[in-house]
Scaffold this motif. Structure first.
Motif, short mmCIF file in Angstrom:
data_model
loop_
_atom_site.label_atom_id
_atom_site.label_comp_id
_atom_site.label_asym_id
_atom_site.label_seq_id
_atom_site.Cartn_x
_atom_site.Cartn_y
_atom_site.Cartn_z
N UNK A 138 0.84 -1.19 0.00
CA UNK A 138 0.00 0.00 0.00
C UNK A 138 0.88 1.24 0.00
N UNK A 139 0.84 2.00 -1.07
CA UNK A 139 1.57 3.26 -1.15
C UNK A 139 0.62 4.40 -0.87
N UNK A 140 0.73 4.96 0.31
CA UNK A 140 -0.18 6.04 0.67
C UNK A 140 0.10 6.51 2.08
N UNK A 141 -0.78 7.36 2.58
CA UNK A 141 -0.58 7.99 3.88
C UNK A 141 -1.74 7.68 4.81
N UNK A 142 -1.57 8.07 6.05
CA UNK A 142 -2.63 7.92 7.04
C UNK A 142 -3.73 8.95 6.78
N UNK A 143 -5.00 8.63 7.12
CA UNK A 143 -5.46 7.42 7.79
C UNK A 143 -5.80 6.27 6.85
N UNK A 144 -5.67 6.49 5.53
CA UNK A 144 -6.11 5.48 4.58
C UNK A 144 -5.40 4.14 4.77
N UNK A 145 -4.08 4.18 5.01
CA UNK A 145 -3.34 2.92 5.12
C UNK A 145 -3.83 2.09 6.30
N UNK A 146 -4.13 2.73 7.44
CA UNK A 146 -4.62 2.00 8.60
C UNK A 146 -5.99 1.40 8.36
N UNK A 147 -6.88 2.19 7.78
CA UNK A 147 -8.23 1.70 7.48
C UNK A 147 -8.19 0.57 6.47
N UNK A 148 -7.30 0.68 5.49
CA UNK A 148 -7.18 -0.35 4.47
C UNK A 148 -6.78 -1.69 5.09
N UNK A 149 -5.79 -1.67 5.96
CA UNK A 149 -5.33 -2.91 6.60
C UNK A 149 -6.44 -3.51 7.46
#
Length: 272
Positions: free
Chosen positions: A221-232
């Motif tokens: 996942x190439x991106x920043x918070x909060x998206x990366x946390x929600x994605x996982x």
């Protein structure tokens, strides 16, 4: 911090010698201070303050005190360019440390170059230095290192054969994801998909449904918070057991809170 301090001091000292004396030597700074990435921007600038305090305690630069001016660009390219112009218009500012995000640094660097203001950045997208501006300094590795390391680790250490790659369509996230994709393929792995989301997305059910059908060994996942946390978090809720790699935006404690402690343990950083 030592690298930043040495580069800043040498750059500012040279600039100060060529500039009329000021009551203080002011360094501009710009980064995210109030949004989801504020932990990076705030701690980054706190490090600058520490380096400056050490310089001042040692007598300053040519006897003059160094002062840091903090500006919040909110990781927004438009805000970053406005701040860059403000810095250029302030004759008291002799150098800038900014910006934190590649997507903000790339447009702002053009403004700093036009007013010939020294700029130090840790933005890691290779495009940051592609223009060859002589006033721009980046004393860190770029995404070619950050994106390649996890791909090599996934194939050579974990024995991964397939990977799904997701990015947030921004300069940093997409750039580092492209490096992972290319390196993973070069190492002999198969990239099952290369998908883009937006940083403000909170529901990843559509893309996760597709990834679940691909059944990859790893996900990047190439991106920043909060998206990366929600994605996982949502990936685990979908029953996806693939090891998840994330860029250095996942270094923050907020990643554990957003993804859940039970999920964060199986999500290595970009540099295992």
């Amino acid at each position: 911090m030592n690298t930043y301090r040495k580069l800043l001091v040498s750059t500012l000292a040279a600039t100060a010698l060529a500039t009329a004396a000021h009551a203080d030597i002011i360094i501009g700074s710009a980064g995210p201070l109030t949004n989801a990435e504020s932990i990076f921007g705030v701690t980054w600038m706190n490090g600058m303050e520490l380096a400056i305090r050490q310089v001042n305690e040692a007598g300053g630069i040519h006897g003059e005190k160094v002062v840091l001016q903090r500006d919040d660009d909110n990781a927004d390219p438009k805000q970053g360019t406005l701040i860059a112009q403000k810095h250029c218009d302030n004759a008291a500012i002799l150098g800038v440390v900014g910006n934190f995000n590649s997507g903000v640094t790339i447009p702002s660097s053009d403004i700093y170059n036009r007013c010939d203001l020294p700029q130090v950045t840790n933005a890691s997208n290779p495009k940051v230095t592609k223009a060859g501006y002589k006033n721009l300094f980046r004393p860190i590795a770029n995404d070619l290192s950050q994106g390649a390391a996890p791909a090599d680790y996934a194939v050579k250490t974990l024995g991964a054969k397939s990977a799904a790659v997701v990015h947030d369509k921004q300069a940093f996230g997409q750039g580092v994801a492209e490096v992972f994709r290319d390196t993973f393929s070069k190492d002999g792995g198969k990239v099952t998909s290369f998908s883009g989301i937006t940083p403000t997305d909170v529901d990843f059910s559509a893309i996760l449904t597709s990834i679940r059908s691909e059944n990859p060994d790893v996900i990047y996942f190439g991106g920043v918070m909060p998206a990366v946390g929600l994605f996982v978090k949502q990936a685990r809720e979908f029953g996806i057991k693939a090891t998840v790699f994330a860029a250095d935006s996942a270094f923050a404690p907020d990643f554990i809170n957003a993804s859940g402690p039970e999920n964060a343990g199986n999500a290595p950083s970009s540099l295992p």
